[in-house]
Structure formats: C-alpha cells, structure tokens
Design a protein around this motif. Structure first.
Motif, mmCIF file in Angstrom:
data_model
loop_
_atom_site.group_PDB
_atom_site.id
_atom_site.type_symbol
_atom_site.label_atom_id
_atom_site.label_comp_id
_atom_site.label_asym_id
_atom_site.label_seq_id
_atom_site.Cartn_x
_atom_site.Cartn_y
_atom_site.Cartn_z
ATOM 1 N N PHE A 39 -32.797 2.943 35.455
ATOM 2 C CA PHE A 39 -31.492 2.413 35.675
ATOM 3 C C PHE A 39 -31.314 2.651 36.859
ATOM 4 O O PHE A 39 -31.378 3.757 38.266
ATOM 5 C CB PHE A 39 -30.512 2.706 35.090
ATOM 6 N N GLU A 40 -30.207 1.393 37.768
ATOM 7 C CA GLU A 40 -29.906 1.700 39.166
ATOM 8 C C GLU A 40 -28.893 1.488 39.244
ATOM 9 O O GLU A 40 -27.875 0.080 38.579
ATOM 10 C CB GLU A 40 -30.493 0.476 40.100
ATOM 11 N N GLY A 41 -28.156 1.541 39.905
ATOM 12 C CA GLY A 41 -26.512 0.587 40.619
ATOM 13 C C GLY A 41 -25.836 1.262 39.146
ATOM 14 O O GLY A 41 -25.715 1.995 38.744
ATOM 15 N N GLY A 42 -24.947 -0.179 39.009
ATOM 16 C CA GLY A 42 -23.990 -0.209 37.759
ATOM 17 C C GLY A 42 -24.520 -0.435 36.939
ATOM 18 O O GLY A 42 -23.623 0.126 35.733
ATOM 19 N N ASP A 43 -25.888 -0.940 36.487
ATOM 20 C CA ASP A 43 -26.593 -1.031 34.885
ATOM 21 C C ASP A 43 -26.662 1.115 34.524
ATOM 22 O O ASP A 43 -27.185 0.972 33.484
ATOM 23 C CB ASP A 43 -27.956 -1.307 35.548
ATOM 24 N N GLN A 44 -26.163 1.658 35.367
ATOM 25 C CA GLN A 44 -25.946 3.330 34.955
ATOM 26 C C GLN A 44 -25.429 3.969 34.406
ATOM 27 O O GLN A 44 -25.414 4.710 32.901
ATOM 28 C CB GLN A 44 -26.120 4.202 35.805
ATOM 29 N N ALA A 45 -24.311 2.772 33.536
ATOM 30 C CA ALA A 45 -23.796 2.680 33.030
ATOM 31 C C ALA A 45 -24.182 3.051 31.228
ATOM 32 O O ALA A 45 -23.391 2.690 30.786
ATOM 33 C CB ALA A 45 -22.430 1.990 33.123
ATOM 34 N N LEU A 46 -24.752 1.722 31.531
ATOM 35 C CA LEU A 46 -25.634 1.957 30.090
ATOM 36 C C LEU A 46 -26.194 3.108 29.572
ATOM 37 O O LEU A 46 -26.855 3.297 28.265
ATOM 38 C CB LEU A 46 -26.635 0.278 30.250
ATOM 39 N N VAL A 47 -26.960 4.541 30.211
ATOM 40 C CA VAL A 47 -26.773 4.925 29.587
ATOM 41 C C VAL A 47 -26.320 6.464 30.145
ATOM 42 O O VAL A 47 -25.259 6.108 30.827
ATOM 43 C CB VAL A 47 -28.917 6.225 30.540
#
Length: 258
Positions: free
Chosen positions: A122-130
């Motif tokens: 997960f990179e950038g803003g997608d790290q909010a998924l975990v």
C-alpha cells in the motif's frame, strides 16, 4: 441499443395479436417462475456463488460494466453498484520504498517469521485501507476482503476434507502482519511495540508482490479480470458487495486516459 430500438415495433404488433387470439398469452407479460425467485434475493444470483466468482470484463463505460462468468453468462453492473471496489496491480520487491506498507499473512514459523507466497503493498493515501497489525490465530481477520478468498470456509475443511496430524491440533497457525518496510532483502516490516517481522516465501519460490489501490472506473478495461461477490440481482443488473479488479501492468505504467 440500435437493434433493441428496431425490435420495439415488432413487440407492439405481437402484443396486439396476443390480445386478439383467444388462449394466446404474451411471454413479456407472463414472467417465468425463475424471474420472481431471482429478483430481490438478498444472497446469491443465478449460477453465481455468494462466496465469489471470477469474471472477465467484456465492456466498460463511465456508467456501466458488463461482465462474463466462466459459464458464459453476462451481467450488467452499474458503476454505482460495484460495492467495495479495490484494484490489484503487479509489483515487485524492487519497487518497495521506505514509506511502503506491506501486508502479509501466512504460516507462523516462530520468531516473528511469516511464510507466505504473496504480499500486498500500500502506498500513499491507499495506506488508509490497512493499519499496523500483528495477529496470530487459527482464523484470519476480516481484512480478507482484499484477498478475495473464503478463508473461514477453507479453515472449516481442516479435520474433514484435509485431515491433520494429531501434533498439529487442527488447522495450521497463521500470522497476519501489517507494517512499514524496514528491509527488502530479507523482507522485514515494522510491527507495533517496536517489533519486527520477517516475511519469507516457501522454499524454492519467490514472493509475489501486489500493489493494492482504491478502485476507479477509469481503471476498468475490456479484457480485465475481476473477482466479485454478488449481493443481489435487480431488473437493472447485479449489485455487488465486493469487486476486486486485477491488472496486468504496474500502477505507475497505467494511463487512465487511454
């Protein structure tokens, strides 16, 4: 759509004829029993497993996605009905940076060593998924929305379809870790509480790396494959609870304008 418009006059003529001929009924007005049994069902759709289904994208527009199942069935899906929409892109260990977050789940080999054939990145803003995770259990956590795999059903098979030895005491113990990358070779991630987990592949294999991003309609292309979990079917098409799109090129190389 042009062909559909040309058929309308014939439908009107046939409908009129059916009203004049005694005993002749219009098939458009007499819905087959299966129609009433399918529309509005809360779980499952015809020939689609409620646990999920692999499909191919055969058409995609800003408003609609048309999919085809392995059995050859085609269904329209409004882009507003895709549910939890994620995309998985091929990646590599070389693409990992100091800010990358890795999620791994596999067999617990003790000493915070996770053995698995696949990791998600997960990179950038997608790290909010975990979030930072260290979880050791026989059963995985609900994060499996990303992996699109019925682990709860699979683990239930142990001791029945897949007998285990007495020393294993049931299903193998799994370890689920999520954290930022510390080292690439060997792959190590930082864990809560100042701990470190090492992720290793099975002997003789290499890690498969997938980057996970939030979904966007502009990512969907004809010929892509996806894993979906249906929730309901309506007269307009399918309504999904989950939709995971699989791409064949890395995210940085994808041009959404093409």
């Amino acid at each position: 759509m042009r062909n559909a418009r040309r058929l309308w006059p014939w439908v009107l003529v046939l409908g009129g004829c059916s009203a004049l001929v005694p005993g002749l009924r219009s098939h458009g007005q007499e819905r087959p029993p299966a129609f009433e049994q399918i529309i509005g069902r809360p779980r499952g759709v015809p020939q689609l497993s409620p646990q999920g289904e692999w499909v191919e994208i055969i058409n995609a527009t800003p408003r609609w996605v048309v999919i085809q199942t392995q059995a050859g069935q085609q269904f329209p899906i409004a882009t507003s009905d895709l549910g939890d929409f994620l995309v998985r892109w091929p990646s590599s260990l070389d693409a990992l940076g100091n800010q990358s977050v890795v999620e791994a789940m596999g067999a617990d080999r003790a000493s915070n060593i996770v053995q698995t054939s696949h990791i998600d990145v997960f990179e950038g803003g997608d790290q909010a998924l975990v979030g930072p995770t260290y979880y050791n259990s026989l059963l995985p956590t609900p994060y499996q929305i990303i992996n699109a795999w019925d682990f709860y059903g699979q683990f239930a098979l142990y001791g029945q379809a897949y007998p285990t030895s007495p020393s294993m005491l049931g299903a193998p113990v799994g370890l689920h870790v999520v954290g930022p990358v510390l080292n690439r070779v060997p792959l190590q991630v930082s864990l809560p509480g100042n701990n470190i987990a090492t992720v290793v592949p099975p002997a003789g294999t290499e890690l498969i790396v997938t980057r996970v991003t939030r979904g966007a309609v502009t990512y969907i292309r004809k010929g892509d494959y996806a894993f979906l979990i249906p929730r309901e079917i309506t007269p307009k098409g399918l309504i999904l609870s989950e939709f995971v799109l699989y791409k064949t090129i890395p995210f940085p190389l994808f041009n959404p304008l093409r």
